[in-house]
Design a protein around this motif. Structure first.
Motif, PDB file in Angstrom:
ATOM      1  N   GLY A   1       0.819  -1.207   0.000  1.00  0.00           N
ATOM      2  CA  GLY A   1       0.000   0.000   0.000  1.00  0.00           C
ATOM      3  C   GLY A   1       0.851   1.254   0.000  1.00  0.00           C
ATOM      4  O   GLY A   1       0.757   2.075   0.909  1.00  0.00           O
ATOM      5  N   VAL A   2       1.694   1.380  -1.031  1.00  0.00           N
ATOM      6  CA  VAL A   2       2.609   2.529  -1.112  1.00  0.00           C
ATOM      7  C   VAL A   2       1.995   3.642  -1.956  1.00  0.00           C
ATOM      8  O   VAL A   2       1.586   3.418  -3.103  1.00  0.00           O
ATOM      9  N   SER A   3       1.909   4.840  -1.369  1.00  0.00           N
ATOM     10  CA  SER A   3       1.421   6.023  -2.085  1.00  0.00           C
ATOM     11  C   SER A   3       2.367   7.183  -1.835  1.00  0.00           C
ATOM     12  O   SER A   3       2.764   7.425  -0.697  1.00  0.00           O
ATOM     13  N   PHE A   4       2.746   7.867  -2.907  1.00  0.00           N
ATOM     14  CA  PHE A   4       3.499   9.117  -2.783  1.00  0.00           C
ATOM     15  C   PHE A   4       3.517   9.748  -4.166  1.00  0.00           C
ATOM     16  O   PHE A   4       3.088   9.129  -5.150  1.00  0.00           O
ATOM     17  N   GLY A   5       3.999  10.973  -4.243  1.00  0.00           N
ATOM     18  CA  GLY A   5       4.065  11.607  -5.549  1.00  0.00           C
ATOM     19  C   GLY A   5       5.195  12.609  -5.590  1.00  0.00           C
ATOM     20  O   GLY A   5       5.726  13.006  -4.551  1.00  0.00           O
ATOM     21  N   ILE A   6       5.552  12.987  -6.808  1.00  0.00           N
ATOM     22  CA  ILE A   6       6.601  13.979  -6.957  1.00  0.00           C
ATOM     23  C   ILE A   6       6.242  14.924  -8.085  1.00  0.00           C
ATOM     24  O   ILE A   6       5.829  14.486  -9.166  1.00  0.00           O
ATOM     25  N   GLU A   7       6.362  16.215  -7.808  1.00  0.00           N
ATOM     26  CA  GLU A   7       6.003  17.220  -8.811  1.00  0.00           C
ATOM     27  C   GLU A   7       7.135  17.370  -9.819  1.00  0.00           C
ATOM     28  O   GLU A   7       8.290  17.095  -9.503  1.00  0.00           O
ATOM     29  N   ARG A   8       6.763  17.836 -10.999  1.00  0.00           N
ATOM     30  CA  ARG A   8       7.764  18.095 -12.032  1.00  0.00           C
ATOM     31  C   ARG A   8       8.826  19.068 -11.492  1.00  0.00           C
ATOM     32  O   ARG A   8       8.486  20.041 -10.825  1.00  0.00           O
TER      33      ARG A   8
END
Ligand SMILES: Nc1ncnc2c1ncn2[C@@H]1O[C@H](COP(=O)(O)OP(=O)(O)O)[C@@H](O)[C@H]1O
Ligand SMILES: [Mg+2]
Length: 262
Positions: free
Chosen positions: A24-31
């Motif tokens: 259950g891995v969630s993360f994000g990275i912006e440009r």
């Protein structure tokens, strides 16, 4: 899917046999941002990178890159993603029998092959020289990879990835097994690529003091298949999770005893 993110994991699960690696891995990275993925050995950091370029597929959950769901793409469509997002392996994976110049020119030849155009030697050489200069690698184009130390090989691997003009670079343990000075050069380079070219980067590391602290805007800390902290790098020092605290403290000790203040 969060439209602000260039790369995003949405509740990703991945097991190998009966070993649950991502739970259950969630993360994000912006440009244009740099994300450090931290965690102990064997927690699935390299597995995360492999999912970004579709070398691995989630058992469930979704992975997005530049607005596309890579976890649902065909091999042919993934080739396009891999031209936008380049993974720099820990080993560097250079071609040993080619010179450093030829290694760096390789993605340029490949692009011509793909576009069915003829490469012009002078343009290629100029491009290789430009990249070498940018990486402050100097007069190494005629050398073989074996003639460089590990830190130099890592930089050549970065140079080769850059030749493909990617939008994002994924670094797997860029400062492991190199001396502190070489580590510093590599971290500065990661930073420079971000500030000068707006490169989006994911840096997998267990090295906070030498690396994450210097390059990361955001951090995702993985433990036992879950993200125990996701947020701005400077907030990691306030995290109450005991493992994260230990990691940060232990790293601070090595940092204070081995690095000159700067
Ligand atoms: N292709 C694979 N097949 C089977 N097991 C794998 C594979 N890739 C990784 N693993 C297992 O997943 C776990 C996490 O690996 P990895 O992502 O390499 O950890 P690290 O955080 O050190 O990079 C390890 O137990 C590893 O053995
Ligand atoms: Mg790894």
């Amino acid at each position: 899917m969060n439209p602000n993110y260039y790369i995003e994991f949405e509740d990703v699960y991945k097991s190998f046999g009966d070993k649950a690696v991502l739970r259950g891995v969630s993360f994000g990275i912006e440009r244009g941002q740099t994300l450090a993925v931290l965690g102990r050995s064997g927690t699935g950091k390299s597995v995360v990178l492999s999912h970004i370029i579709g070398l691995l597929k989630p058992d469930s959950g979704r992975v997005f890159v530049a607005g596309e769901e890579v976890s649902a793409l065909s091999e042919a469509a993934l080739m396009k993603v891999r031209r936008k997002v380049s993974l720099i392996f820990q080993s560097g994976a250079l071609f040993d029998s080619m010179t450093i110049g030829e290694n760096i020119a390789f993605p340029l030849y490949e692009r011509h092959l793909h576009q069915r155009t003829r490469p012009d030697d002078e343009t290629l050489e100029a491009k290789v020289r430009e990249i070498l200069a940018m990486l402050e690698l100097g007069e190494v184009a005629a050398l073989l990879p074996a003639e460089l130390a590990t830190g130099g090989k890592r930089r050549v691997a970065i140079a080769r990835a850059l030749a493909a003009e990617p939008e994002a670079l994924l670094y797997d343990e860029p400062t492991t097994m190199v001396d502190p000075l070489a580590a510093r050069v590599i971290c500065k380079l990661i930073r420079k690529l971000q500030s000068q070219f707006g490169m989006t980067s994911v840096v997998v590391t267990h090295d906070i003091a030498f690396c994450a602290r210097r390059v990361a805007d955001q951090v995702a800390f993985l433990n036992e298949g879950k993200v125990v902290f996701f947020g701005p790098m400077n907030e990691i020092y306030q995290v109450t999770d005991p493992l994260v605290q230990k990691f940060v403290q232990y790293d601070a000790v090595s940092f204070n005893t081995t690095m000159p203040k700067s």
